[in-house]
Design a protein around this motif. Structure first.
Motif, mmCIF file in Angstrom:
data_model
loop_
_atom_site.group_PDB
_atom_site.id
_atom_site.type_symbol
_atom_site.label_atom_id
_atom_site.label_comp_id
_atom_site.label_asym_id
_atom_site.label_seq_id
_atom_site.Cartn_x
_atom_site.Cartn_y
_atom_site.Cartn_z
ATOM 1 N N SER A 142 0.774 -1.141 0.054
ATOM 2 C CA SER A 142 -0.031 -0.157 -0.054
ATOM 3 C C SER A 142 0.685 1.165 0.068
ATOM 4 O O SER A 142 0.673 2.262 -0.674
ATOM 5 N N LEU A 143 1.945 1.204 0.693
ATOM 6 C CA LEU A 143 2.944 2.225 0.926
ATOM 7 C C LEU A 143 3.552 2.484 -0.558
ATOM 8 O O LEU A 143 3.596 3.806 -0.938
ATOM 9 N N ARG A 144 3.900 1.506 -1.388
ATOM 10 C CA ARG A 144 4.337 1.762 -2.555
ATOM 11 C C ARG A 144 3.502 2.225 -3.717
ATOM 12 O O ARG A 144 3.786 3.017 -4.351
ATOM 13 N N GLY A 145 2.092 1.880 -3.367
ATOM 14 C CA GLY A 145 1.219 2.296 -4.372
ATOM 15 C C GLY A 145 0.950 3.738 -4.168
ATOM 16 O O GLY A 145 0.564 4.550 -5.046
ATOM 17 N N SER A 146 0.941 4.172 -2.956
ATOM 18 C CA SER A 146 0.685 5.511 -2.622
ATOM 19 C C SER A 146 1.776 6.512 -3.316
ATOM 20 O O SER A 146 1.609 7.617 -3.318
ATOM 21 N N LEU A 147 3.132 6.116 -3.314
ATOM 22 C CA LEU A 147 3.913 6.864 -3.876
ATOM 23 C C LEU A 147 3.666 7.163 -5.505
ATOM 24 O O LEU A 147 4.054 8.157 -5.947
ATOM 25 N N SER A 148 3.008 6.380 -6.117
ATOM 26 C CA SER A 148 2.562 6.636 -7.526
ATOM 27 C C SER A 148 1.204 7.326 -7.715
ATOM 28 O O SER A 148 1.000 7.946 -8.492
ATOM 29 N N SER A 149 0.314 7.114 -6.567
ATOM 30 C CA SER A 149 -1.099 7.767 -6.469
ATOM 31 C C SER A 149 -1.418 8.305 -5.190
ATOM 32 O O SER A 149 -1.718 7.659 -4.343
ATOM 33 N N SER A 150 -1.315 9.589 -5.375
ATOM 34 C CA SER A 150 -1.626 10.376 -3.746
ATOM 35 C C SER A 150 -2.979 10.605 -3.680
ATOM 36 O O SER A 150 -3.347 10.959 -2.420
ATOM 37 N N ASP A 151 -4.010 10.155 -4.641
ATOM 38 C CA ASP A 151 -5.324 10.397 -4.465
ATOM 39 C C ASP A 151 -6.147 9.272 -3.720
ATOM 40 O O ASP A 151 -7.066 9.257 -3.255
ATOM 41 N N VAL A 152 -5.271 8.032 -3.586
ATOM 42 C CA VAL A 152 -6.034 6.997 -2.817
ATOM 43 C C VAL A 152 -5.791 7.029 -1.707
ATOM 44 O O VAL A 152 -4.742 6.902 -1.027
ATOM 45 N N PRO A 153 -6.845 6.884 -0.681
ATOM 46 C CA PRO A 153 -6.639 6.809 0.761
ATOM 47 C C PRO A 153 -6.028 5.226 1.230
ATOM 48 O O PRO A 153 -6.293 4.530 0.633
ATOM 49 N N LEU A 154 -5.019 5.593 2.144
ATOM 50 C CA LEU A 154 -4.452 4.407 2.671
ATOM 51 C C LEU A 154 -5.245 3.626 3.838
ATOM 52 O O LEU A 154 -5.708 4.489 4.781
ATOM 53 N N PRO A 155 -5.286 2.354 3.612
ATOM 54 C CA PRO A 155 -5.912 1.691 4.926
ATOM 55 C C PRO A 155 -4.995 1.750 6.257
ATOM 56 O O PRO A 155 -3.925 2.034 6.151
ATOM 57 N N ASP A 156 -5.810 1.606 7.217
ATOM 58 C CA ASP A 156 -4.978 1.856 8.633
ATOM 59 C C ASP A 156 -4.360 0.474 9.030
ATOM 60 O O ASP A 156 -4.727 -0.146 9.869
ATOM 61 N N TYR A 157 -3.029 0.085 8.205
ATOM 62 C CA TYR A 157 -2.695 -1.050 8.511
ATOM 63 C C TYR A 157 -1.943 -1.065 9.794
ATOM 64 O O TYR A 157 -1.717 -1.966 10.560
ATOM 65 N N ALA A 158 -1.372 0.257 10.220
ATOM 66 C CA ALA A 158 -0.785 0.430 11.329
ATOM 67 C C ALA A 158 -1.646 0.051 12.622
ATOM 68 O O ALA A 158 -0.906 -0.807 13.637
ATOM 69 N N GLN A 159 -2.880 0.212 12.467
ATOM 70 C CA GLN A 159 -3.615 -0.119 13.828
ATOM 71 C C GLN A 159 -3.894 -1.617 13.930
ATOM 72 O O GLN A 159 -3.807 -2.503 15.124
ATOM 73 N N ASP A 160 -3.964 -2.424 12.690
ATOM 74 C CA ASP A 160 -4.018 -3.720 12.566
ATOM 75 C C ASP A 160 -2.789 -4.412 13.113
ATOM 76 O O ASP A 160 -2.773 -5.549 13.874
ATOM 77 N N LEU A 161 -1.686 -3.879 12.720
ATOM 78 C CA LEU A 161 -0.293 -4.431 13.112
ATOM 79 C C LEU A 161 -0.148 -4.424 14.736
ATOM 80 O O LEU A 161 0.188 -5.385 15.607
ATOM 81 N N ASN A 162 -0.627 -3.355 15.185
ATOM 82 C CA ASN A 162 -0.326 -3.008 16.634
ATOM 83 C C ASN A 162 -1.476 -3.851 17.480
ATOM 84 O O ASN A 162 -0.682 -4.474 18.400
ATOM 85 N N VAL A 163 -2.525 -4.218 17.169
ATOM 86 C CA VAL A 163 -3.572 -5.148 17.596
ATOM 87 C C VAL A 163 -2.789 -6.749 17.588
ATOM 88 O O VAL A 163 -2.856 -7.130 18.606
ATOM 89 N N ILE A 164 -2.381 -7.018 16.471
ATOM 90 C CA ILE A 164 -1.646 -8.230 16.077
ATOM 91 C C ILE A 164 -0.638 -8.508 17.025
ATOM 92 O O ILE A 164 -0.316 -9.651 17.770
ATOM 93 N N GLU A 165 0.506 -7.414 16.992
ATOM 94 C CA GLU A 165 1.547 -7.655 17.827
ATOM 95 C C GLU A 165 1.233 -7.655 19.377
ATOM 96 O O GLU A 165 1.825 -8.266 20.035
ATOM 97 N N GLU A 166 0.122 -6.779 19.923
ATOM 98 C CA GLU A 166 0.004 -7.087 21.192
ATOM 99 C C GLU A 166 -0.490 -8.508 21.677
ATOM 100 O O GLU A 166 -0.089 -8.892 22.906
ATOM 101 N N VAL A 167 -1.281 -8.982 20.841
ATOM 102 C CA VAL A 167 -1.929 -10.327 21.092
ATOM 103 C C VAL A 167 -0.527 -11.525 20.954
ATOM 104 O O VAL A 167 -0.549 -12.424 21.764
ATOM 105 N N ILE A 168 0.390 -11.253 20.090
ATOM 106 C CA ILE A 168 1.670 -12.104 20.006
ATOM 107 C C ILE A 168 2.397 -12.095 21.088
ATOM 108 O O ILE A 168 2.992 -12.817 21.801
ATOM 109 N N ARG A 169 2.656 -10.737 21.579
ATOM 110 C CA ARG A 169 3.354 -10.600 22.825
ATOM 111 C C ARG A 169 2.909 -11.115 24.107
ATOM 112 O O ARG A 169 3.419 -11.816 24.914
ATOM 113 N N MET A 170 1.422 -11.029 24.123
ATOM 114 C CA MET A 170 0.692 -11.469 25.292
ATOM 115 C C MET A 170 1.011 -12.973 25.139
ATOM 116 O O MET A 170 1.318 -13.704 26.239
#
Length: 347
Positions: free
Chosen positions: A184-212
């Motif tokens: 998604s980040l690579r795609g945003s470099l070529s098209s600034s009009d497309v909104p980026l999904p909030d992958y950071a929040q998903d990663l944060n939740v998954i990493e919290e569960v993994i750490r637990m």
């Protein structure tokens, strides 16, 4: 059931089932079990399927209920299952599908019969079906309770790998989301009009569960390693799962003990040679637990969980657990008219 039976309609006249439920006592070492457990019809996946199975096996069940307290064949089947579970890991590694298939079939028969017996018998009557010995009518030995306990413990051991299986799923999910975020980040470099999904929040939740989960594993290793040889075995067997987290900044600290345990016991297994049986591996692990200096494991703050318990929690939990069994166990059929612990939904 048996190698020649693949349809539920064949069960009433099946010779293997007749022998199992008949008057002859069968030893757990009898070759008969290989024949009984070599059936291929699909297990029920709905209450309707199970109802058909129950209707097809009425005569077999009645015969077993009458004869089993004297023959002990159900107990023999449970012992067959228990002995087979000791070789399941080796069978999985060797891809011995026939052995795994027959073990699965043994567990299916046991679960099916237990479900029926629970519905139709009192606790005292049920215990009579788990042991065989010369005894007066209406009495039962503590051996029956021991066999039940051994069965439950065996099933608990079988699910030792499940937390690591869930951990495996989380690892794959983490990698997938991370890859999606990168693309998604690579795609945003070529098209600034497309909104980026909030992958950071998903990663944060998954990493919290993994750490637990890593913290729970770490706590088992640091506080009760000698009680968890099967966990160590599973860690060694699934060691590749942890590779990606050794250098991850969110998990480096908690991975130290897990990495140390894997390295320590891997070294001892290498010294013992190749082609080790499951029993031998567990023996080496138990010996290694004594040899591993406890001060090498880093201490972390003790995990603490708080909960409020009512004075009589069983009044809630027993009906609740049974309601989950009734509503969620797709392959088990219960007669709604016999339900007394909770209210059955009309739909």
């Amino acid at each position: 059931m048996g190698s020649n039976s693949s349809r539920i309609g064949d069960l009433p006249g099946n010779e293997h089932l007749k022998k199992f439920s008949g008057t002859e006592s069968l030893s757990e070492n009898d070759p008969f079990w290989n024949q009984l457990l070599s059936f291929s019809f699909p297990a029920p996946t709905s209450s309707a399927d199970l109802k058909l199975l129950e209707e097809a096996t009425v005569s077999v069940r009645r015969s077993l209920v009458e004869n089993n307290p004297r023959t002990g064949n159900l107990g023999a089947l449970i012992k067959v299952f228990l002995s087979r579970t000791k070789e399941l890991k080796v069978s999985a590694e060797c891809q011995n599908h026939i052995f795994i298939w027959q073990t699965h079939n043994a567990l299916f028969i046991i679960c099916y019969l237990l479900k029926v017996f629970i519905c139709e018998m009192s606790e005292e009557e049920l215990l009579l079906h788990f042991t065989y010995e010369e005894k007066s009518p209406g009495s039962y030995s503590s051996d029956s309770e021991d066999l039940l306990e051994e069965l439950v413990c065996c099933l608990m051991q079988l699910i030792t790998d499940i937390p690591l299986f869930l951990f495996s799923l989380l690892s794959k999910k983490h990698n997938k989301v991370l890859e999606q975020a990168t693309q998604s980040l690579r795609g945003s470099l070529s098209s600034s009009d497309v909104p980026l999904p909030d992958y950071a929040q998903d990663l944060n939740v998954i990493e919290e569960v993994i750490r637990m989960m890593l913290e729970i594993i770490n706590s088992c290793l640091t506080n009760s390693l000698h009680h968890n040889p099967n966990l160590v075995y599973a860690l060694l067997y699934k060691r590749d799962l942890f590779e990606q987290f050794r250098t991850h900044p969110s998990f480096q600290d908690i991975m130290q003990n897990i990495d140390l345990v894997i390295t320590f016991f891997s070294s001892r297994l290498l010294q013992a040679g190749a082609e080790l049986s499951v029993e031998r591996v567990l023996e080496i692990i138990k010996q290694g637990v004594v040899a591993l200096p406890k001060d090498r494991l880093k201490k972390f703050p003790e995990l603490k969980f708080k909960y409020v318990e009512e004075e009589q929690p069983e009044e809630f939990f027993i009906p609740y657990v049974w309601s989950l069994v009734y509503n969620s166990a797709v392959g088990l059929r219960w007669n709604p008219q016999d339900i007394q612990l909770f209210t059955v939904d009309s739909d």
